[in-house]
Design an enzyme around this catalytic site. Structure first.
Site, PDB file in Angstrom:
ATOM      1  N   SER A  14       0.854  -1.185   0.000  1.00  0.00           N
ATOM      2  CA  SER A  14       0.000   0.000   0.000  1.00  0.00           C
ATOM      3  C   SER A  14       0.892   1.239   0.000  1.00  0.00           C
ATOM      4  CB  SER A  14      -0.878   0.007   1.246  1.00  0.00           C
ATOM      5  OG  SER A  14      -1.345   1.338   1.470  1.00  0.00           O
ATOM      6  N   HIS A  39      -1.608  -1.354  -3.949  1.00  0.00           N
ATOM      7  CA  HIS A  39      -2.844  -0.883  -3.311  1.00  0.00           C
ATOM      8  C   HIS A  39      -2.777   0.634  -3.191  1.00  0.00           C
ATOM      9  CE1 HIS A  39      -6.241  -1.709  -0.477  1.00  0.00           C
ATOM     10  NE2 HIS A  39      -5.769  -0.708   0.242  1.00  0.00           N
ATOM     11  N   ASP A  41      -4.713   3.854  -1.762  1.00  0.00           N
ATOM     12  CA  ASP A  41      -5.754   4.263  -0.816  1.00  0.00           C
ATOM     13  C   ASP A  41      -6.266   5.656  -1.154  1.00  0.00           C
ATOM     14  OD1 ASP A  41      -6.003   2.098   1.163  1.00  0.00           O
ATOM     15  OD2 ASP A  41      -3.861   2.493   1.474  1.00  0.00           O
ATOM     16  N   MET A  43      -8.763   8.573  -0.066  1.00  0.00           N
ATOM     17  CA  MET A  43      -9.537   9.056   1.097  1.00  0.00           C
ATOM     18  C   MET A  43     -10.021  10.474   0.826  1.00  0.00           C
ATOM     19  SD  MET A  43      -7.107   7.772   4.199  1.00  0.00           S
ATOM     20  CE  MET A  43      -6.238   6.204   4.139  1.00  0.00           C
ATOM     21  N   HIS A  72      -8.535   1.389  -3.467  1.00  0.00           N
ATOM     22  CA  HIS A  72      -9.416   1.238  -2.300  1.00  0.00           C
ATOM     23  C   HIS A  72     -10.064   2.585  -2.024  1.00  0.00           C
ATOM     24  CE1 HIS A  72      -9.507   0.398   2.354  1.00  0.00           C
ATOM     25  NE2 HIS A  72     -10.722   0.484   1.839  1.00  0.00           N
ATOM     26  N   MET A  74     -12.011   4.915  -0.057  1.00  0.00           N
ATOM     27  CA  MET A  74     -12.583   5.224   1.266  1.00  0.00           C
ATOM     28  C   MET A  74     -13.247   6.590   1.129  1.00  0.00           C
ATOM     29  SD  MET A  74      -9.420   3.819   3.533  1.00  0.00           S
ATOM     30  CE  MET A  74      -8.360   3.800   2.102  1.00  0.00           C
ATOM     31  N   MET A 143     -11.380  -5.020   6.517  1.00  0.00           N
ATOM     32  CA  MET A 143     -10.488  -4.084   7.218  1.00  0.00           C
ATOM     33  C   MET A 143     -10.054  -4.713   8.536  1.00  0.00           C
ATOM     34  SD  MET A 143     -10.043  -1.466   5.270  1.00  0.00           S
ATOM     35  CE  MET A 143      -8.877  -0.723   6.390  1.00  0.00           C
ATOM     36  N   ASP A 178      -6.512  -5.729   5.184  1.00  0.00           N
ATOM     37  CA  ASP A 178      -5.874  -4.412   5.080  1.00  0.00           C
ATOM     38  C   ASP A 178      -5.780  -3.771   6.458  1.00  0.00           C
ATOM     39  OD1 ASP A 178      -4.964  -1.951   4.210  1.00  0.00           O
ATOM     40  OD2 ASP A 178      -6.803  -1.408   3.152  1.00  0.00           O
TER      41      ASP A 178
END
Ligand code: DX5
Ligand code: ZN
Length: 221
Positions: A14, A39, A41, A43, A72, A74, A143, A178
């Site tokens: 990640s 990965h 992330d 956000m 991913h 979020m 998660m 994760d």
């Protein structure tokens, strides 16, 4: 660049813990370790209390890497943004069940775009919430920390959920974990059914990323 078929264990670095000023170099280094996926992330400061990157960064990274981009999300209202992430170069997109009004439609939309689909559950979200849609996905993300930040402590109680998700989806769908994954927690999650291991801090906080990836692989044996 497709999500690898279920049946193998994959370590997925990640970039949240990587050096954001040197992302192309970081990608080249993890690629040299033979990983297939990275990965990313995303956000939004709304669904989680932190902000990271959006489609323009994904698009620039795409020019530097042949890895499968595991994005991913979020974010709130994921359906509004999936096209943009796909166009930027995402190969697999995971959204949170807590953020999606019509998860089935969104999975269908991802597949129509040509993207594999993932659904994610927060630590306090019961497995029942994905019962009707999990089988439509290519990967389910459990998660093992509260989403939003890297380098948090692994939540041991999430292991039960990994078992329940694996029972729900069978052997043909990947189960990704994760948060807090390192050589100590890896044997625990793998023995309970996880096959896709996201690791940020355990890789990018180490000066030798390749050795750190190999240490997680070793821990699977
Ligand atoms: C956390 C992110 C993770 C994060 C994991 O909200 O979804 O992908 O990078 O970080 P580590 O491996 O450091 O716990
Ligand atoms: Zn993540």
């Amino acid at each position: 660049m497709r999500l690898p078929k279920a049946g193998t264990i994959e370590v997925v670095p990640s970039i949240l813990s990587a050096d954001f000023a040197k992302l192309a170099e970081e990608l080249a280094e993890i690629e040299s370790a033979g990983v297939k996926m990275v990965h990313i992330d995303v956000m939004d400061g709304h669904f989680v209390p932190n902000i990271t990157v959006g489609p323009p960064v994904v698009a620039k990274l795409r020019e530097h890497s042949k890895l499968v981009f595991d994005c991913h999300l979020m974010i709130s209202e994921p359906a509004k943004y999936v096209e943009r992430f796909f166009e930027a170069g995402a190969n697999h997109i995971t959204f949170h069940i807590e953020a999606a009004d019509e998860p089935e439609k969104l999975i269908d939309k991802l597949h129509k775009l040509g993207c594999t689909a993932g659904i994610c559950l927060n630590p306090e979200t019961p497995v029942e919430s994905i019962e009707s849609v999990a089988a439509l996905c290519d990967m389910v993300l459990v998660m093992t920390v509260h989403p939003g930040f890297g380098a948090q402590k692994f939540l041991a109680k999430a292991v039960k959920k990994v078992v329940a998700v694996r029972e729900l989806v069978g052997a043909e769908i990947r189960v990704e974990v994760d948060g807090g994954i390192d050589p100590h927690t890896t044997p625990v999650v793998v023995s309970h059914g996880a096959d896709t291991l996201v690791a940020g801090n355990a890789i990018f906080a180490k000066p030798d990323r390749v050795a750190a990836i190999n240490a997680i692989r070793e821990a699977c044996r």
